[in-house]
Design a protein around this motif. Structure first.
Motif, PDB file in Angstrom:
ATOM      1  N   THR A   1       0.819  -1.205   0.000  1.00 38.41           N
ATOM      2  CA  THR A   1       0.000   0.000   0.000  1.00 38.41           C
ATOM      3  C   THR A   1       0.854   1.256   0.000  1.00 38.41           C
ATOM      4  O   THR A   1       0.520   2.253  -0.628  1.00 38.41           O
ATOM      5  N   LEU A   2       1.976   1.202   0.691  1.00 45.74           N
ATOM      6  CA  LEU A   2       2.737   2.420   0.930  1.00 45.74           C
ATOM      7  C   LEU A   2       4.087   2.461   0.235  1.00 45.74           C
ATOM      8  O   LEU A   2       4.960   3.236   0.583  1.00 45.74           O
ATOM      9  N   LYS A   3       4.273   1.615  -0.790  1.00 45.89           N
ATOM     10  CA  LYS A   3       5.579   1.564  -1.438  1.00 45.89           C
ATOM     11  C   LYS A   3       5.945   2.876  -2.119  1.00 45.89           C
ATOM     12  O   LYS A   3       7.116   3.190  -2.270  1.00 45.89           O
ATOM     13  N   GLN A   4       4.919   3.685  -2.476  1.00 44.11           N
ATOM     14  CA  GLN A   4       5.229   4.956  -3.133  1.00 44.11           C
ATOM     15  C   GLN A   4       5.866   5.960  -2.181  1.00 44.11           C
ATOM     16  O   GLN A   4       6.393   6.986  -2.620  1.00 44.11           O
ATOM     17  N   THR A   5       5.840   5.679  -0.881  1.00 41.57           N
ATOM     18  CA  THR A   5       6.441   6.607   0.075  1.00 41.57           C
ATOM     19  C   THR A   5       7.946   6.437   0.135  1.00 41.57           C
ATOM     20  O   THR A   5       8.644   7.316   0.653  1.00 41.57           O
ATOM     21  N   LEU A   6       8.478   5.328  -0.363  1.00 44.76           N
ATOM     22  CA  LEU A   6       9.915   5.094  -0.283  1.00 44.76           C
ATOM     23  C   LEU A   6      10.668   5.945  -1.291  1.00 44.76           C
ATOM     24  O   LEU A   6      10.183   6.248  -2.371  1.00 44.76           O
ATOM     25  N   VAL A   7      11.886   6.330  -0.917  1.00 45.16           N
ATOM     26  CA  VAL A   7      12.692   7.242  -1.722  1.00 45.16           C
ATOM     27  C   VAL A   7      13.746   6.448  -2.487  1.00 45.16           C
ATOM     28  O   VAL A   7      14.419   5.595  -1.908  1.00 45.16           O
ATOM     29  N   ARG A   8      13.888   6.752  -3.747  1.00 39.71           N
ATOM     30  CA  ARG A   8      14.937   6.100  -4.554  1.00 39.71           C
ATOM     31  C   ARG A   8      16.293   6.690  -4.214  1.00 39.71           C
ATOM     32  O   ARG A   8      16.422   7.873  -3.943  1.00 39.71           O
ATOM     33  N   THR A   9      17.329   5.845  -4.275  1.00 39.58           N
ATOM     34  CA  THR A   9      18.676   6.305  -3.944  1.00 39.58           C
ATOM     35  C   THR A   9      19.566   6.384  -5.170  1.00 39.58           C
ATOM     36  O   THR A   9      20.745   6.664  -5.066  1.00 39.58           O
ATOM     37  N   LYS A  10      19.024   6.132  -6.317  1.00 37.18           N
ATOM     38  CA  LYS A  10      19.810   6.177  -7.550  1.00 37.18           C
ATOM     39  C   LYS A  10      19.269   7.250  -8.481  1.00 37.18           C
ATOM     40  O   LYS A  10      18.106   7.574  -8.437  1.00 37.18           O
TER      41      LYS A  10
END
Length: 348
Positions: A339-348
Motif C-alpha cells: 500500500t505504501l511503497k510509493q512513500t519510499l525514496v529512490r537512492t539512484k
C-alpha cells in the motif's frame, strides 16, 4: 520478484530507524521501539576505536580526557562523518537484535531522511545502513513517516500538513494520496534552540554553559508564550564565568529563555508560511479545516502550538506521540509495503 514483493515478506528482524541529529530510535516489527538513545559516539582519538555509543557516549561529552572525543556524526539531519555514522548504526543494530549465529539473516531496514536531503546525502545514508549490517535498506522522508506514525489519513485524497521539528531540521510537508505534494526542510531546529539559549545567557548573565545544560533549560523552563497556568519558572544552573572562567552559579528566568528562543521560532514561522503558499487551493482548504500536525521533540516546546496557531491563523495541534511518530511510521512501511511503497525514496 520485485523489491517490493521481496520487501513484503516479513521477518522478525526487520527494523525501522529514526536516524536523528539528537537521538536515534530503533523499532522492530512485532516488538515496537527497542532503542531510544542519543546520536553520539565516543571515540579514542589515536586509534579511532569506538568506545561507547548512545547514552553512555553522551555522558562523556565535556568529561572526556584529551585522548577521547564524543562525536555527533549527524549534523542538520544528515551524515557529517560517514565512518562514525556507520559505526553508530551498526552498534544500534547489534544492540537491538544481537546476531547469535553466523547464519542468522541480516535485517531489512527502513531509515528516515530529511525531505531536503540531496541525492549524495540520501546515498550516504543508504550505504552507511548497508555497511552497518542491513540486508536491504529503504529510505523514507521524515514528514511522511511522521504523518503515518501519527495515524493521519495519508492515502486519502485530502491535504494534511505536518511540521516535524527534530534536533537538526524542521521538516514541513503537505501529504495527500500516499505522497508528499510539497515540502521544505529548514536546517534550524531543536539544536539551534539550545545554541540560542546558551548564547543569550552568556551575553545576559556572563555564564558559559554546555549543550546538555542548555537542553535541560529548554525542557524544564522553556516556552514561547507565557505558561497557561500564569506562573513563570526559574532554575539554578552552573557553568563558567565568561571573564575569569571560574565556576559560576546563576538563576535563569523563563522570561529570558523565551526572549532567547524568539528569533529561532520566528524563522520557523516564516518557513512554514512559505511552504503553505506553495500548496494548491484545494489542499490548502483541507489544511485550514483539519489543522496542522506538530511533531518531533522540538514540537513539545511549551506554548509552541498556541503560538503557531496565532501566527499562522490555522489550528495547530501537538501529536501525543510526537517523539515516536517518525520511527513508528517507518515501521508501518515494513508492515504495509504494498500500500505504501510509493512513500519510499529512490537512492539512484
Amino acid at each position: 520478484m520485485s523489491i517490493f514483493d521481496s520487501f513484503s515478506r516479513s521477518s522478525a528482524y526487520d527494523m525501522a530507524i529514526d536516524l536523528g541529529t539528537a537521538n536515534t530510535l530503533v523499532a522492530i516489527s512485532g516488538e515496537g521501539i527497542v532503542i531510544n538513545e542519543p546520536s553520539v559516539v565516543a571515540i579514542e582519538k589515536n586509534t579511532t576505536r569506538v568506545l561507547a555509543v548512545g547514552r553512555e557516549a553522551k555522558n562523556m561529552i565535556n568529561h572526556t580526557p584529551d585522548a577521547f572525543s564524543a562525536e555527533h556524526p549527524l549534523h542538520d539531519g544528515v551524515i557529517a562523518d560517514y565512518d562514525v555514522t556507520e559505526a553508530m548504526i551498526s552498534a544500534f543494530i547489534n544492540k537491538a537484535v544481537p546476531r547469535k549465529y553466523p547464519w542468522q539473516p541480516k535485517p531489512r531496514i527502513v531509515v528516515c531522511i530529511p525531505c531536503g536531503a540531496t541525492s549524495v546525502e540520501k546515498r550516504a545514508v543508504f550505504e552507511a545502513t548497508i555497511q552497518a549490517g542491513a540486508r536491504q535498506a529503504y529510505l523514507i522522508e521524515e514528514p511522511m513517516a511522521a504523518a503515518m506514525g501519527a495515524d493521519l489519513p495519508v492515502t486519502e485524497p485530502t491535504g494534511n500538513m505536518i511540521v516535524d521539528i527534530g534536533g537538526g531540521t524542521t521538516e514541513v510537508a503537505v501529504v495527500s494520496l500516499g505522497g508528499i505534494v510539497t515540502s521544505s526542510s529548514l536546517r534550524i531546529a531543536g539544536n539551534r534552540m539550545d545554541e540560542a539559549i546558551a548564547n543569550y545567557l552568556r551575553d545576559l548573565l556572563g555564564i558559559k554553559i554546555g549543550e546538555r545544560t542548555a537542553e535541560i533549560i529548554k525542557i524544564k523552563i522553556g516556552s514561547i508564550l507565557p505558561f497557561e497556568d500564569g506562573r513563570e519558572r526559574d532554575m539554578v544552573i552552573s557553568g563558567q564565568d565568561v571573564v575569569n572562567e571560574q565556576p559560576k552559579e546563576v538563576i535563569v528566568q523563563s522570561e529570558d529563555v523565551r526572549v532567547a528562543l524568539q528569533p529561532t521560532i520566528d524563522e520557523m514561522v516564516i518557513h512554514i508560511k512559505e511552504t503553505f503558499k506553495k500548496t494548491n487551493p484545494d489542499l490548502a482548504s483541507d489544511i485550514i479545516k483539519n489543522g496542522i500536525l506538530l511533531t518531533g521533540g522540538g514540537g513539545l516546546l511549551s506554548g509552541l502550538d498556541r503560538y503557531l496557531t496565532q501566527e499562522l491563523e490555522i489550528p495547530v495541534w501537538v501529536s501525543e506521540t510526537a517523539l515516536t511518530n517518525v520511527v513508528m511510521g517507518c515501521l508501518k512501511v515494513l508492515e504495509s509495503p504494498t500500500t505504501l511503497k510509493q512513500t519510499l525514496v529512490r537512492t539512484k
